[in-house]
Design a protein around this motif. Structure first.
Motif, PDB file in Angstrom:
ATOM      1  N   HIS A  78      42.742  50.885 119.360  1.00 41.48           N
ATOM      2  CA  HIS A  78      43.145  51.890 118.413  1.00 41.48           C
ATOM      3  C   HIS A  78      42.193  51.550 117.124  1.00 41.48           C
ATOM      4  O   HIS A  78      41.978  50.370 116.907  1.00 41.48           O
ATOM      5  CB  HIS A  78      44.527  51.610 118.201  1.00 41.48           C
ATOM      6  N   PRO A  79      41.757  52.519 116.423  1.00 40.97           N
ATOM      7  CA  PRO A  79      41.103  52.213 114.967  1.00 40.97           C
ATOM      8  C   PRO A  79      41.827  51.326 114.214  1.00 40.97           C
ATOM      9  O   PRO A  79      43.132  51.224 114.150  1.00 40.97           O
ATOM     10  CB  PRO A  79      41.176  53.762 114.441  1.00 40.97           C
ATOM     11  N   LEU A  80      41.032  50.332 113.518  1.00 41.31           N
ATOM     12  CA  LEU A  80      41.629  49.269 112.652  1.00 41.31           C
ATOM     13  C   LEU A  80      42.087  50.039 111.367  1.00 41.31           C
ATOM     14  O   LEU A  80      41.330  50.829 111.061  1.00 41.31           O
ATOM     15  CB  LEU A  80      40.698  48.029 112.295  1.00 41.31           C
ATOM     16  N   PRO A  81      43.107  49.676 110.709  1.00 39.80           N
ATOM     17  CA  PRO A  81      43.429  50.269 109.533  1.00 39.80           C
ATOM     18  C   PRO A  81      42.571  49.658 108.361  1.00 39.80           C
ATOM     19  O   PRO A  81      41.753  48.713 108.372  1.00 39.80           O
ATOM     20  CB  PRO A  81      44.993  49.501 109.065  1.00 39.80           C
ATOM     21  N   ALA A  82      42.217  50.792 107.305  1.00 42.40           N
ATOM     22  CA  ALA A  82      40.915  50.409 106.523  1.00 42.40           C
ATOM     23  C   ALA A  82      41.536  49.478 105.533  1.00 42.40           C
ATOM     24  O   ALA A  82      40.529  48.764 105.275  1.00 42.40           O
ATOM     25  CB  ALA A  82      41.109  51.648 105.514  1.00 42.40           C
TER      26      ALA A  82
END
Length: 307
Positions: A240-244
């Motif tokens: 999953h994409p990392l939170p900014a």
């Protein structure tokens, strides 16, 4: 100034003496010194686990007193202070609970110094003098995670000699205090919660939803790229994409040296600006140093190991 940055020793005095010899340090007037005036920098975790913890601390202290070394605080020194700091709320407990897990982790140190002895108290007082980071201009040294906001908070709470003010250090044992967050981060690293529904099993078979991270991977985009979990558990980590909001390192920072992470295998740089120096010397691994010669980008050939 040229530096030899040395990883977590954990009471392995034999490995330390072998590494210092390999780096060219000689015993003179009671302390190890380098004939070319180099300085050793220790990343903390001098104690716990190993067979010669008092000797290890004495070697480092004598080098510091002689002006041939400096040392920062690791999480094991921080824990040792909390273990002996009374909790004023109870008057019978301590800021680090004397529970089964904590006693097991700290037992060998307590056995070697004699719990509650004058030597024990003397070493705790000395641990309090250790700063949790060093910014030497061209390089930085911290035990687990260089987080500039945490560094800045510590900086305004230090005495002239670099030690943390007593009230700030004490606040660092209170989970609700900003000092706690800062000292936990600097000495234990960045931990993140995995996406909902994700977990892994650590080496002890305990299921966990939080994990240490490779905060130095400034270009990481997903969870699998930054987590530190057993390799056989990596399939449980989603891409999953990392939170900014996760604060990864900048590629433009000066070189940073850390310990803490219990790596194994051949020492290699993590990025051109980050080197991890903990290669499990507490167990069967070598004690590792990085011989810094002034380079802006770190190189694998800078590592030196013994033991």
């Amino acid at each position: 100034m040229r530096y030899d940055v040395i990883g977590d020793i954990h009471g392995q005095a034999g490995k330390l003496k072998a590494l210092l010899a390999k780096l060219g340090y000689l015993m003179k007037s009671g302390a190890y010194r380098h004939p070319e005036g180099r300085m050793a920098i220790f990343v903390g975790d001098l104690i716990d686990r190993g067979p010669d913890q008092v000797e290890t601390v004495n070697i480092v202290r004598k080098m510091i007193d002689a002006g041939t070394a400096r040392s920062i605080m690791g999480n094991h020194e921080l824990n040792a202070i909390a273990f002996m700091t009374p909790d004023p709320a109870t008057k019978t407990e301590f800021m680090r609970p004397h529970d089964k897990k904590n006693m097991a982790q700290h037992a060998e140190f307590l056995r070697q110094v004699g719990e509650g002895s004058s030597l024990h108290n003397e070493l705790i007082d000395w641990f309090k003098t250790m700063p949790p980071y060093l910014d030497l201009g061209d390089i930085r040294v911290v035990h687990a995670w260089w987080n500039q906001a945490y560094v800045d908070l510590v900086a305004v709470n230090q005495e002239a000699d670099g030690r943390m003010k007593e009230e700030f250090l004490f606040a660092g044992f209170k989970k609700e205090d900003a000092a706690f967050e800062a000292l936990e981060g600097l000495t234990k690293g960045l931990e993140i919660r995995l996406p909902k529904g994700s977990s892994f099993f650590d080496h002890g078979g305990i299921e966990r939803e939080h994990t240490r991270t490779k905060w130095w991977h400034h270009d990481a985009t997903n969870y699998r790229e930054v987590v530190i979990v057993p390799e056989e558990q990596m399939h449980r980590i989603p891409e999953h994409p990392l939170p900014a909001a996760i604060p990864l390192a900048s590629r433009d920072d000066p070189p940073v040296f850390v310990g803490h992470y219990w790596f194994v295998g051949t020492p290699t740089i993590q990025t051109p600006r980050v080197a991890v120096l903990d290669y499990s010397a507490a167990k069967s691994g070598p004690l590792v140093a990085y011989r810094w010669e002034g380079e802006a980008d770190l190189v694998d050939t800078g590592f030196v190991e013994a033991g």
